[in-house]
Design a protein around this motif. Structure first.
Motif, mmCIF file in Angstrom:
data_model
loop_
_atom_site.group_PDB
_atom_site.id
_atom_site.type_symbol
_atom_site.label_atom_id
_atom_site.label_comp_id
_atom_site.label_asym_id
_atom_site.label_seq_id
_atom_site.Cartn_x
_atom_site.Cartn_y
_atom_site.Cartn_z
ATOM 1 N N ASN A 1 -7.560 6.377 -8.815
ATOM 2 C CA ASN A 1 -6.864 7.672 -8.776
ATOM 3 C C ASN A 1 -5.367 7.494 -8.972
ATOM 4 O O ASN A 1 -4.717 8.293 -9.657
ATOM 5 N N LYS B 1 -11.610 3.329 -5.491
ATOM 6 C CA LYS B 1 -11.449 4.719 -5.923
ATOM 7 C C LYS B 1 -10.009 5.197 -5.769
ATOM 8 O O LYS B 1 -9.480 5.884 -6.638
ATOM 9 N N SER B 2 -9.353 4.810 -4.670
ATOM 10 C CA SER B 2 -7.967 5.231 -4.463
ATOM 11 C C SER B 2 -7.036 4.584 -5.490
ATOM 12 O O SER B 2 -6.092 5.225 -5.970
ATOM 13 N N ARG C 1 -4.690 6.746 -12.642
ATOM 14 C CA ARG C 1 -4.803 7.975 -13.424
ATOM 15 C C ARG C 1 -3.563 8.857 -13.238
ATOM 16 O O ARG C 1 -3.054 9.439 -14.203
ATOM 17 N N LYS C 2 -3.072 8.947 -12.013
ATOM 18 C CA LYS C 2 -1.871 9.744 -11.745
ATOM 19 C C LYS C 2 -0.655 9.172 -12.474
ATOM 20 O O LYS C 2 0.112 9.908 -13.113
ATOM 21 N N ASP D 1 -15.096 6.470 -13.703
ATOM 22 C CA ASP D 1 -14.141 7.184 -12.862
ATOM 23 C C ASP D 1 -12.740 7.276 -13.452
ATOM 24 O O ASP D 1 -11.948 8.100 -13.002
#
Length: 342
Positions: A184, A180-181, A187-188, A209
């Motif tokens: 993220n 998940k990290s 995506r950033k 996700d």
């Protein structure tokens, strides 16, 4: 960078006696620029071969690959080298040099391009800050965790400022929390750098996700494609439905009925109900049972949290006289619920 694939095909022959393997069969796709596009399939579906064709690591037997309208699958020599330098690749097993420090791994693509040392040093520091490992520049790779190694691999993939980033099973070797990290982070980075990101995966959780659009690959062909929300709400192919039915929970802690499809009954389940956003909080089945002479039995359910919406799924039986069941199903559809027979 928009990527357009036209009728791609690739066949391998492993030996003189074995039959040909049709890894990619007449695939056409439009991958929009400045977004995260998922390609999902089971092992052997052809997704890894497809990404090798799209990323110019291999040439197709037939068909074309276009980047922003320019054909690139036929590039050779220096033109191919220069185009590849504008492509970033992240792999499942990190592919880092164990003999180099974290910073030296990031600097490697810049070194082989002949970038001046001062520019390399500045770029390495910039990328370490982006992946939140500014204090790990001089540490040996062997001392890093799996998640930290993948962050270094991401930084290395960004070293030459690519316009396309390919992630080939980039989270498969990581635990759920680290996955998940990393998603993220991707995506950033995509938002900050306006990258076109292509994620190849066998995990529907990754698509849920991180991706805005997805193509489902099976037996070398694209069997379904579209916006992730639409695929979750209106899955058409049996392969897609199987992926959705086997979604794992987001974490490895407590399994709940959020972010996974939890089945507590092995039998039954004639109807699959899919609903979105506000309807995930509405007691629609209770209202249906009060309104019509029917009973319902929920066999499985869960809510998927997409980046911009929530998708609920219930697998249920609805029993009663046929005409009452028909009226109840019609009511659910009129309320905005997607109903399909399992």
């Amino acid at each position: 960078m928009e990527i357009v694939l036209n009728n791609l095909a690739k066949t391998y022959k492993t030996s003189h006696t074995s039959p040909e393997v049709h890894a990619v069969r007449d695939i056409s796709l439009n991958i929009p620029s400045n977004g995260i596009f998922g390609i999902i399939g089971k092992s052997g579906a052809g997704k890894s071969t497809l990404v090798r064709l799209v990323s110019l690591l291999e040439s197709p037997d037939s068909g074309t690959v276009l980047y922003d309208g320019q054909r690139v699958d036929n590039l050779t020599g220096n033109a191919l080298i220069q185009r590849r330098r504008c492509i970033g690749m992240i792999f499942q097993n990190f592919n880092l040099f164990s003999s180099r420090t974290a910073g030296q791994n990031i600097s490697y693509p810049l070194e082989i391009c002949g970038t001046p040392k001062a520019e390399i040093d500045a770029r390495v520091m910039e990328l370490l800050e982006i992946v939140d490992l500014a204090d790990r520049r001089n540490v040996p790779i062997s001392t890093l965790s799996g998640g930290q190694k993948q962050r270094i691999a991401i930084a290395r993939a960004l070293a030459n400022s690519p316009d396309i980033l390919f992630c080939d099973e980039a989270t498969s070797a990581l635990d759920p929390q680290t996955t998940k990290s990393i998603l993220n982070l991707i995506r950033k980075i995509q938002a900050q750098m306006n990258l076109t990101v292509v994620m190849i995966t066998h995990q529907m959780e990754v698509v849920r996700d991180a991706c805005s659009q997805v193509a489902v690959v099976h037996d070398g062909s694209v069997v379904e494609q579209g916006a992730v929300k639409d695929i979750f709400l209106h899955p058409k192919n049996e392969v897609t439905k199987e992926f959705l039915a086997n979604l794992a929970p987001e974490t490895d802690t407590v399994v709940s009925d959020r972010d996974s499809i939890v089945r507590w009954s092995d039998g039954g389940g004639k109807y699959v109900l899919r609903f979105t956003n506000r309807l995930t909080d509405e007691p629609v089945l209770s209202r249906m049972a009060r309104k019509f002479d029917v009973e319902f039995n929920i066999r499985a359910g869960g809510i998927q949290e997409l980046p911009a919406s929530r998708i609920g799924t219930l697998i249920t039986d609805i029993s009663g006289k046929p005409e009452e069941v028909e009226r109840a199903v019609a009511y659910l559809k009129a309320e905005g619920i997607i109903v399909e027979e399992a």
